[in-house]
Design a protein around this motif. Structure first.
Motif, mmCIF file in Angstrom:
data_model
loop_
_atom_site.group_PDB
_atom_site.id
_atom_site.type_symbol
_atom_site.label_atom_id
_atom_site.label_comp_id
_atom_site.label_asym_id
_atom_site.label_seq_id
_atom_site.Cartn_x
_atom_site.Cartn_y
_atom_site.Cartn_z
ATOM 1 N N UNK A 5 0.832 -1.202 0.000
ATOM 2 C CA UNK A 5 0.000 0.000 0.000
ATOM 3 C C UNK A 5 0.870 1.257 0.000
ATOM 4 N N UNK A 6 1.987 1.223 0.720
ATOM 5 C CA UNK A 6 2.917 2.356 0.699
ATOM 6 C C UNK A 6 3.428 2.594 -0.721
ATOM 7 N N UNK A 7 3.762 1.508 -1.421
ATOM 8 C CA UNK A 7 4.228 1.658 -2.806
ATOM 9 C C UNK A 7 3.138 2.259 -3.689
ATOM 10 N N UNK A 8 1.901 1.735 -3.560
ATOM 11 C CA UNK A 8 0.795 2.239 -4.373
ATOM 12 C C UNK A 8 0.482 3.708 -4.080
ATOM 13 N N UNK A 9 0.638 4.100 -2.825
ATOM 14 C CA UNK A 9 0.369 5.491 -2.433
ATOM 15 C C UNK A 9 1.574 6.401 -2.663
ATOM 16 N N UNK A 10 2.731 5.803 -2.906
ATOM 17 C CA UNK A 10 3.945 6.595 -3.114
ATOM 18 C C UNK A 10 4.419 7.280 -1.836
ATOM 19 N N UNK A 11 4.309 6.581 -0.702
ATOM 20 C CA UNK A 11 4.732 7.158 0.574
ATOM 21 C C UNK A 11 5.843 6.310 1.172
ATOM 22 N N UNK A 12 6.678 6.942 1.988
ATOM 23 C CA UNK A 12 7.770 6.225 2.644
ATOM 24 C C UNK A 12 7.377 5.699 4.013
ATOM 25 N N UNK A 13 6.579 6.479 4.747
ATOM 26 C CA UNK A 13 6.248 6.120 6.116
ATOM 27 C C UNK A 13 4.734 5.957 6.264
ATOM 28 N N UNK A 14 4.332 4.800 6.757
ATOM 29 C CA UNK A 14 2.918 4.485 6.986
ATOM 30 C C UNK A 14 2.402 5.234 8.201
#
Length: 134
Positions: A85-94
């Motif tokens: 989900x982090x990859x899909x959202x393009x975020x580093x920190x959940x």
């Protein structure tokens, strides 16, 4: 909490926490009162503070312990989901406010039964054990 804009989700999360802030003492009192019957255990036939809730829910202490152990063991299974989900959202920190946002869109409408089967099918690709328990 499911807005595609991460700053909107973050603000919503902060506002929810702010709304609860004035109730923090009341919530703490309520939580602290839950095991309050524990002092009564020594004066009764109860074996532990969880005896009555287990009895009322027709659950054995062994079952409760096995549920807890199984749940703890399943936490590791969330890591691949969160990483994806982090990859899909393009975020580093959940963050907790990232939990409910959707990844992708679908214009497909389907009947409930077909949707339920689809969810179980997709879930089985993630965790066959979890899918079989549904």
């Amino acid at each position: 909490m499911d807005d595609p804009d991460r700053t909107v989700r973050q603000r919503a999360f902060e506002k929810i926490n702010e709304a609860w802030e004035p109730q923090v003492e009341l919530a703490a009192m309520a939580l602290n009162a839950q095991p309050g019957s524990g002092s009564f255990v020594s004066k009764s036939q109860w074996q532990s503070p969880v005896y009555e809730p287990l009895l009322l829910n027709r659950l054995s202490q062994d079952s409760l312990m096995r549920c807890g152990q199984r749940s703890a063991g399943m936490l590791a299974g969330w890591k691949p989901y969160i990483d994806a989900k982090k990859r899909l959202l393009g975020i580093d920190k959940w963050q907790w406010y990232d939990e409910f946002v959707l990844c992708g869109q679908s214009e497909t409408l389907m009947p409930f039964d077909k949707a339920a089967d689809f969810v179980i099918e997709q879930l089985s690709r993630f965790s066959p054990e979890l899918a079989s328990s549904v």
